[in-house]
Structures are given as structure tokens and as C-alpha cells.
Scaffold this motif. Structure first.
Motif, PDB file in Angstrom:
ATOM      1  N   GLU A 125       0.797  -1.223   0.000  1.00 23.05           N
ATOM      2  CA  GLU A 125       0.000   0.000   0.000  1.00 23.05           C
ATOM      3  C   GLU A 125       0.834   1.279   0.000  1.00 23.05           C
ATOM      4  O   GLU A 125       0.303   2.347   0.224  1.00 23.05           O
ATOM      5  CB  GLU A 125      -0.992   0.012   1.164  1.00 23.05           C
ATOM      6  CG  GLU A 125      -1.916  -1.180   1.202  1.00 23.05           C
ATOM      7  CD  GLU A 125      -2.749  -1.336  -0.066  1.00 23.05           C
ATOM      8  OE1 GLU A 125      -3.304  -0.353  -0.543  1.00 23.05           O
ATOM      9  OE2 GLU A 125      -2.828  -2.455  -0.564  1.00 23.05           O
ATOM     10  N   LEU A 143     -10.435   2.560  15.311  1.00 21.96           N
ATOM     11  CA  LEU A 143      -9.169   2.989  14.709  1.00 21.96           C
ATOM     12  C   LEU A 143      -8.055   1.985  14.977  1.00 21.96           C
ATOM     13  O   LEU A 143      -7.977   1.393  16.055  1.00 21.96           O
ATOM     14  CB  LEU A 143      -8.767   4.357  15.238  1.00 21.96           C
ATOM     15  CG  LEU A 143      -9.684   5.519  14.854  1.00 21.96           C
ATOM     16  CD1 LEU A 143      -9.217   6.807  15.513  1.00 21.96           C
ATOM     17  CD2 LEU A 143      -9.747   5.675  13.354  1.00 21.96           C
ATOM     18  N   GLY A 144      -7.168   1.804  14.005  1.00 21.91           N
ATOM     19  CA  GLY A 144      -6.094   0.834  14.095  1.00 21.91           C
ATOM     20  C   GLY A 144      -5.080   1.107  15.184  1.00 21.91           C
ATOM     21  O   GLY A 144      -4.279   0.247  15.512  1.00 21.91           O
ATOM     22  N   ASN A 164      -6.775  -4.185   6.874  1.00 22.76           N
ATOM     23  CA  ASN A 164      -5.750  -3.333   6.276  1.00 22.76           C
ATOM     24  C   ASN A 164      -6.076  -3.177   4.801  1.00 22.76           C
ATOM     25  O   ASN A 164      -7.172  -3.535   4.365  1.00 22.76           O
ATOM     26  CB  ASN A 164      -4.334  -3.882   6.522  1.00 22.76           C
ATOM     27  CG  ASN A 164      -4.049  -5.170   5.769  1.00 22.76           C
ATOM     28  OD1 ASN A 164      -4.847  -5.640   4.965  1.00 22.76           O
ATOM     29  ND2 ASN A 164      -2.901  -5.748   6.026  1.00 22.76           N
ATOM     30  N   GLY A 165      -5.145  -2.670   4.008  1.00 16.75           N
ATOM     31  CA  GLY A 165      -5.381  -2.461   2.589  1.00 16.75           C
ATOM     32  C   GLY A 165      -5.673  -3.739   1.834  1.00 16.75           C
ATOM     33  O   GLY A 165      -6.258  -3.715   0.755  1.00 16.75           O
ATOM     34  N   ARG A 198     -17.616   3.086  11.463  1.00 17.75           N
ATOM     35  CA  ARG A 198     -16.278   3.391  11.954  1.00 17.75           C
ATOM     36  C   ARG A 198     -16.382   4.344  13.138  1.00 17.75           C
ATOM     37  O   ARG A 198     -17.063   5.344  13.074  1.00 17.75           O
ATOM     38  CB  ARG A 198     -15.436   4.025  10.851  1.00 17.75           C
ATOM     39  CG  ARG A 198     -14.005   4.159  11.297  1.00 17.75           C
ATOM     40  CD  ARG A 198     -13.015   4.120  10.201  1.00 17.75           C
ATOM     41  NE  ARG A 198     -13.209   2.980   9.349  1.00 17.75           N
ATOM     42  CZ  ARG A 198     -12.798   2.907   8.125  1.00 17.75           C
ATOM     43  NH1 ARG A 198     -12.145   3.901   7.596  1.00 17.75           N
ATOM     44  NH2 ARG A 198     -12.993   1.858   7.391  1.00 17.75           N
ATOM     45  N   ASP A 211     -16.211  -0.553  13.922  1.00 20.95           N
ATOM     46  CA  ASP A 211     -14.854  -0.400  13.430  1.00 20.95           C
ATOM     47  C   ASP A 211     -14.121   0.624  14.288  1.00 20.95           C
ATOM     48  O   ASP A 211     -14.561   1.759  14.423  1.00 20.95           O
ATOM     49  CB  ASP A 211     -14.842   0.038  11.967  1.00 20.95           C
ATOM     50  CG  ASP A 211     -15.375  -1.045  11.047  1.00 20.95           C
ATOM     51  OD1 ASP A 211     -15.512  -2.192  11.504  1.00 20.95           O
ATOM     52  OD2 ASP A 211     -15.640  -0.741   9.876  1.00 20.95           O
ATOM     53  N   GLN A 260      -5.694  -0.383   9.242  1.00 22.38           N
ATOM     54  CA  GLN A 260      -6.672   0.686   9.064  1.00 22.38           C
ATOM     55  C   GLN A 260      -7.617   0.744  10.254  1.00 22.38           C
ATOM     56  O   GLN A 260      -7.894   1.805  10.776  1.00 22.38           O
ATOM     57  CB  GLN A 260      -7.438   0.486   7.769  1.00 22.38           C
ATOM     58  CG  GLN A 260      -6.566   0.652   6.556  1.00 22.38           C
ATOM     59  CD  GLN A 260      -7.314   0.374   5.271  1.00 22.38           C
ATOM     60  OE1 GLN A 260      -8.385  -0.234   5.258  1.00 22.38           O
ATOM     61  NE2 GLN A 260      -6.739   0.803   4.165  1.00 22.38           N
ATOM     62  N   PHE A 261      -8.132  -0.409  10.658  1.00 17.83           N
ATOM     63  CA  PHE A 261      -8.996  -0.456  11.829  1.00 17.83           C
ATOM     64  C   PHE A 261      -9.163  -1.886  12.300  1.00 17.83           C
ATOM     65  O   PHE A 261      -8.849  -2.833  11.597  1.00 17.83           O
ATOM     66  CB  PHE A 261     -10.359   0.197  11.578  1.00 17.83           C
ATOM     67  CG  PHE A 261     -11.119  -0.336  10.384  1.00 17.83           C
ATOM     68  CD1 PHE A 261     -11.995  -1.398  10.509  1.00 17.83           C
ATOM     69  CD2 PHE A 261     -10.962   0.251   9.136  1.00 17.83           C
ATOM     70  CE1 PHE A 261     -12.693  -1.874   9.410  1.00 17.83           C
ATOM     71  CE2 PHE A 261     -11.658  -0.213   8.032  1.00 17.83           C
ATOM     72  CZ  PHE A 261     -12.526  -1.284   8.170  1.00 17.83           C
TER      73      PHE A 261
END
Length: 144
Positions: free
Chosen positions: A11, A105-106, A130-131, A91, A103, A76-77
Motif C-alpha cells: 500500500e 481505529l487501528g 488493512n489495505g 467506523r 470499526d 486501518q482499523f
């Protein structure tokens, strides 16, 4: 010449400039290519635990965070799901949620689930996104 694609991070955009070189020297760039290394979905987090409040209306869910190497790219989360035991994305910018899935936060390592029925046990699981997407969730934890 860079040939070690193991060092590429998923990514992350990379720019490659291709030039020709011979005994007369180096020529002008022929082509510029932008690409990213393909990412893959991360494993689920380990050591998921739950702690129910005394009144039973909230559950604190915690987990061991993945390292960047384990996650294979930036997290990402975390996706936290919870459902009543009898029942087989939104999120959040904070560390509380009241709807499943939630969701988080990561950068978080826990979340407080609120607004629960104190007489109901809940199944809780955590996934990493993640991506490359999301792979199966953590082991099931029952919050009683």
C-alpha cells in the motif's frame, strides 16, 4: 538496480524510472511507472479478552495489537463484532461502540461496548482490516 521485492511495503506507492545505459552514458528516462506492492489480509489479533462492568451494561474488549510485520501493512482499523449468544460498519473515532459491527481505529487496543442487556451473554470477536482486506476473526470470546 533494486531487486529485493521483500523490502517493499504494501500500500505504499513507488515510482520507477527506466533509463538506458551504455558505454556512451545514460539516456533520458523512457517511462515512469507508479505501483504499489500487493498487500494481503492480516491475521486476526490474539489474546482477545472481555471484562463486563458490575451493572452488566458494558463490556470492555481488549486485544494484543499486531506488529506492522504481522499486519503486512498499516492497520486501518479493528472490527469488533458482538451478538447475543442466542443469535448466530460503522467506523468509530473513539473507543466506544453501541452497534455491531464496530470499526475502531487501528491505533486502539480496546473498545467499550455500551448499551447492553445485563441479563444477556454476548459472543465477541475482533478482526484486523488493512489495505488487503479482512481475514477471519479472532477466537470467540463469551462475555457473561
Amino acid at each position: 538496480i533494486f531487486t529485493d521485492n521483500q523490502a517493499l511495503v504494501a500500500e505504499v506507492p513507488y515510482k520507477v524510472t527506466v533509463t538506458a545505459r551504455n558505454s556512451a552514458g545514460e539516456g533520458d528516462p523512457v517511462e515512469i511507472v507508479n505501483f504499489t506492492e500487493e498487500s494481503s489480509s492480516p491475521p486476526p489479533p490474539s489474546s482477545v479478552t472481555t471484562l463486563r462492568t458490575d451493572d452488566g451494561r458494558e463490556i470492555l474488549v481488549s486485544w494484543t495489537p499486531l506488529t506492522l510485520v504481522e499486519a503486512k501493512s498499516l492497520i486501518q482499523f479493528y472490527r469488533v463484532t458482538f451478538d447475543p449468544v442466542s443469535v448466530s460498519p460503522k467506523r468509530q473515532s473513539g473507543a466506544t461502540c453501541s452497534q455491531s459491527p464496530c470499526d475502531v481505529l487501528g491505533t486502539e487496543i480496546s473498545v467499550m461496548i455500551t448499551g447492553l442487556d445485563p441479563s444477556t451473554s454476548y459472543v465477541v470477536q475482533v478482526s484486523v482490516v488493512n489495505g488487503g482486506g479482512q481475514r477471519g476473526p479472532s477466537a470467540v470470546v463469551i462475555a457473561e
